[in-house]
Design a protein around this motif. Structure first.
Motif, PDB file in Angstrom:
ATOM      1  N   GLU A  61       0.826  -1.209   0.000  1.00  0.00           N
ATOM      2  CA  GLU A  61       0.000   0.000   0.000  1.00  0.00           C
ATOM      3  C   GLU A  61       0.860   1.259   0.000  1.00  0.00           C
ATOM      4  OE1 GLU A  61      -3.722  -2.014   2.395  1.00  0.00           O
ATOM      5  OE2 GLU A  61      -2.764  -0.238   3.256  1.00  0.00           O
ATOM      6  N   ILE A  62       1.964   1.227   0.746  1.00  0.00           N
ATOM      7  CA  ILE A  62       2.886   2.369   0.769  1.00  0.00           C
ATOM      8  C   ILE A  62       3.431   2.609  -0.642  1.00  0.00           C
ATOM      9  CG2 ILE A  62       5.140   3.161   1.606  1.00  0.00           C
ATOM     10  CD1 ILE A  62       4.479   1.704   4.269  1.00  0.00           C
ATOM     11  N   ALA A  63       3.801   1.524  -1.329  1.00  0.00           N
ATOM     12  CA  ALA A  63       4.314   1.657  -2.698  1.00  0.00           C
ATOM     13  C   ALA A  63       3.245   2.261  -3.610  1.00  0.00           C
ATOM     14  CB  ALA A  63       4.765   0.301  -3.221  1.00  0.00           C
ATOM     15  N   GLN A  64       2.007   1.828  -3.401  1.00  0.00           N
ATOM     16  CA  GLN A  64       0.901   2.344  -4.205  1.00  0.00           C
ATOM     17  C   GLN A  64       0.702   3.848  -3.961  1.00  0.00           C
ATOM     18  OE1 GLN A  64      -3.100   0.588  -3.450  1.00  0.00           O
ATOM     19  NE2 GLN A  64      -2.384  -0.917  -4.955  1.00  0.00           N
ATOM     20  N   GLN A  65       0.769   4.249  -2.666  1.00  0.00           N
ATOM     21  CA  GLN A  65       0.610   5.667  -2.328  1.00  0.00           C
ATOM     22  C   GLN A  65       1.733   6.493  -2.952  1.00  0.00           C
ATOM     23  OE1 GLN A  65       0.592   5.141   1.873  1.00  0.00           O
ATOM     24  NE2 GLN A  65      -1.430   4.182   1.859  1.00  0.00           N
ATOM     25  N   ILE A  66       2.934   5.941  -2.973  1.00  0.00           N
ATOM     26  CA  ILE A  66       4.067   6.661  -3.569  1.00  0.00           C
ATOM     27  C   ILE A  66       3.853   6.830  -5.066  1.00  0.00           C
ATOM     28  CG2 ILE A  66       6.515   6.379  -4.169  1.00  0.00           C
ATOM     29  CD1 ILE A  66       6.922   5.381  -1.279  1.00  0.00           C
ATOM     30  N   GLU A  67       3.283   5.802  -5.687  1.00  0.00           N
ATOM     31  CA  GLU A  67       2.983   5.920  -7.122  1.00  0.00           C
ATOM     32  C   GLU A  67       1.945   7.017  -7.353  1.00  0.00           C
ATOM     33  OE1 GLU A  67       1.957   2.286  -9.062  1.00  0.00           O
ATOM     34  OE2 GLU A  67       1.728   3.278 -11.015  1.00  0.00           O
ATOM     35  N   GLU A  68       0.921   7.070  -6.478  1.00  0.00           N
ATOM     36  CA  GLU A  68      -0.117   8.096  -6.648  1.00  0.00           C
ATOM     37  C   GLU A  68       0.421   9.505  -6.397  1.00  0.00           C
ATOM     38  OE1 GLU A  68      -3.176   6.716  -4.012  1.00  0.00           O
ATOM     39  OE2 GLU A  68      -3.498   4.933  -5.255  1.00  0.00           O
ATOM     40  N   SER A 102       9.553   2.870  -9.129  1.00  0.00           N
ATOM     41  CA  SER A 102      10.795   2.160  -8.818  1.00  0.00           C
ATOM     42  C   SER A 102      10.995   2.173  -7.308  1.00  0.00           C
ATOM     43  CB  SER A 102      11.982   2.841  -9.511  1.00  0.00           C
ATOM     44  OG  SER A 102      11.769   2.917 -10.896  1.00  0.00           O
ATOM     45  N   ILE A 103      10.490   1.126  -6.646  1.00  0.00           N
ATOM     46  CA  ILE A 103      10.504   1.083  -5.187  1.00  0.00           C
ATOM     47  C   ILE A 103      10.922  -0.313  -4.727  1.00  0.00           C
ATOM     48  CG2 ILE A 103       9.124   1.381  -3.082  1.00  0.00           C
ATOM     49  CD1 ILE A 103       7.123   2.947  -4.883  1.00  0.00           C
ATOM     50  N   ALA A 104      11.753  -0.354  -3.718  1.00  0.00           N
ATOM     51  CA  ALA A 104      12.125  -1.636  -3.113  1.00  0.00           C
ATOM     52  C   ALA A 104      12.122  -1.458  -1.599  1.00  0.00           C
ATOM     53  CB  ALA A 104      13.498  -2.077  -3.604  1.00  0.00           C
ATOM     54  N   ILE A 105      11.365  -2.299  -0.912  1.00  0.00           N
ATOM     55  CA  ILE A 105      11.290  -2.220   0.554  1.00  0.00           C
ATOM     56  C   ILE A 105      11.492  -3.624   1.118  1.00  0.00           C
ATOM     57  CG2 ILE A 105       9.915  -1.513   2.557  1.00  0.00           C
ATOM     58  CD1 ILE A 105       8.118   0.112   0.707  1.00  0.00           C
ATOM     59  N   ALA A 106      12.479  -3.759   1.993  1.00  0.00           N
ATOM     60  CA  ALA A 106      12.715  -5.050   2.640  1.00  0.00           C
ATOM     61  C   ALA A 106      12.848  -4.836   4.138  1.00  0.00           C
ATOM     62  CB  ALA A 106      13.976  -5.706   2.079  1.00  0.00           C
ATOM     63  N   HIS A 107      12.173  -5.648   4.922  1.00  0.00           N
ATOM     64  CA  HIS A 107      12.298  -5.582   6.378  1.00  0.00           C
ATOM     65  C   HIS A 107      12.704  -6.935   6.916  1.00  0.00           C
ATOM     66  CE1 HIS A 107      11.748  -4.586  10.530  1.00  0.00           C
ATOM     67  NE2 HIS A 107      11.335  -3.363  10.227  1.00  0.00           N
ATOM     68  N   ASP A 145      11.966  12.616  -1.111  1.00  0.00           N
ATOM     69  CA  ASP A 145      10.660  12.754  -0.460  1.00  0.00           C
ATOM     70  C   ASP A 145       9.955  11.410  -0.349  1.00  0.00           C
ATOM     71  OD1 ASP A 145      11.118  15.414  -0.262  1.00  0.00           O
ATOM     72  OD2 ASP A 145       9.694  16.033  -1.823  1.00  0.00           O
ATOM     73  N   ALA A 146       9.957  10.638  -1.428  1.00  0.00           N
ATOM     74  CA  ALA A 146       9.243   9.357  -1.433  1.00  0.00           C
ATOM     75  C   ALA A 146       9.892   8.369  -0.473  1.00  0.00           C
ATOM     76  CB  ALA A 146       9.214   8.781  -2.851  1.00  0.00           C
ATOM     77  N   THR A 200       6.033   6.094   7.075  1.00  0.00           N
ATOM     78  CA  THR A 200       4.748   5.405   7.068  1.00  0.00           C
ATOM     79  C   THR A 200       4.901   3.955   7.531  1.00  0.00           C
ATOM     80  OG1 THR A 200       4.169   6.812   5.204  1.00  0.00           O
ATOM     81  CG2 THR A 200       2.675   5.010   5.686  1.00  0.00           C
ATOM     82  N   LEU A 201       5.985   3.330   7.080  1.00  0.00           N
ATOM     83  CA  LEU A 201       6.237   1.954   7.526  1.00  0.00           C
ATOM     84  C   LEU A 201       6.374   1.898   9.042  1.00  0.00           C
ATOM     85  CD1 LEU A 201       8.637  -0.641   5.976  1.00  0.00           C
ATOM     86  CD2 LEU A 201       8.747  -0.168   8.403  1.00  0.00           C
ATOM     87  N   LYS A 202       7.171   2.815   9.596  1.00  0.00           N
ATOM     88  CA  LYS A 202       7.400   2.787  11.051  1.00  0.00           C
ATOM     89  C   LYS A 202       6.120   3.045  11.836  1.00  0.00           C
ATOM     90  CE  LYS A 202      11.167   4.267  13.060  1.00  0.00           C
ATOM     91  NZ  LYS A 202      12.412   3.540  13.360  1.00  0.00           N
TER      92      LYS A 202
END
Lengths: 148, 81
Positions: A66-73, A79-84, A110-111, A118-120
């Motif tokens: 959802e965070i990736a989607q919000q960043i796209e909007e 171009s997003i990569a998130i790993a936890h 910014d993104a 937002t993740l935190k």
């Protein structure tokens, strides 16, 4: 796009490679790393020995998507990569890695900041801290503070 | 009516399980379920007050009606990143 909860070490080069392409002139990568000192609930610092991360895996990955989607909007960035990472982490190890690629650096910064903030605040992920202060030791669940 | 419960962090430690199937009593919503759980696990009281709830992996409010087979997860204050 990489969206991942993993018990393996985070490979920041892999995240950067994922968001690199001919259109992106700005790549921002963020690593959240386990540090030796953290504030105790009364505000004074205590020494940290290790952290143990736990996640509601499916829900956390959904929130990350959802965070990736919000960043796209917001920025038209895809171009997003998130790993936890989850499990046992020692001082200096990366708990979270985020890479964002954009044509220009401002949107990428910014993104990336939006993604980690937002993740935190929202991802169902927890950490237990093993600590020592004034010759006392303990283990506590540590809650994120609101970003400044 | 049965729902699936998922416990994490402080909830998991207090309940002693990661996942259980729960037969709802007279409760129809999340708030009622939380009350039933506190009755069985009184040590949940503190953490239950400041936890959020997800139903089927979405944050929801405590008035949300539960349906058979729902997955309910209790989300104490998060600490990711």
């Amino acid at each position: 796009m990489i969206i991942r909860i993993t018990d393996q070490p985070i490979d920041v080069q892999e995240l950067i490679a994922e968001v690199s392409n001919e259109s992106n002139g700005g790549i921002v990568a963020f690593l959240g790393v386990v540090r030796r000192w953290n504030d105790s609930p009364n505000g004074s610092p205590r020494e940290v020995y290790w952290l143990e991360y736990e996640a509601y895996r499916e829900a956390a990955e959904e929130i990350m998507r959802e965070i990736a989607q919000q960043i796209e909007e917001k920025w038209a960035i895809t171009s997003i990569a998130i790993a936890h990472r989850i499990g046992h982490l020692e001082i200096g190890e990366a708990a979270v890695g985020i890479a964002v690629g954009a044509p220009h650096r401002v949107e990428a910064f910014d993104a990336c900041e939006y993604a980690i903030d937002t993740l935190k605040a929202t991802a169902p992920i927890w950490k237990k801290e093993a600590w020592e202060r004034d010759h006392q030791t303990g283990q506590s669940w540590v809650e994120n503070k609101a970003p400044l | 009516m049965k729902v699936k419960l998922r416990f994490f962090a402080s909830w998991r430690e207090i309940v002693g399980e990661e996942e259980i199937e729960w037969s709802l009593g007279d409760s129809q919503n999340v708030e009622g379920l939380v009350t039933e759980l506190i009755a069985k696990y009184p040590r949940l009281i503190g953490t239950a007050l400041n936890s959020l709830v997800m139903v089927n992996r979405r944050y929801t409010d405590r008035q949300a009606t539960l349906r058979s087979g729902d997955e309910v997860a209790f989300i104490p204050p998060v600490g990711g990143g």
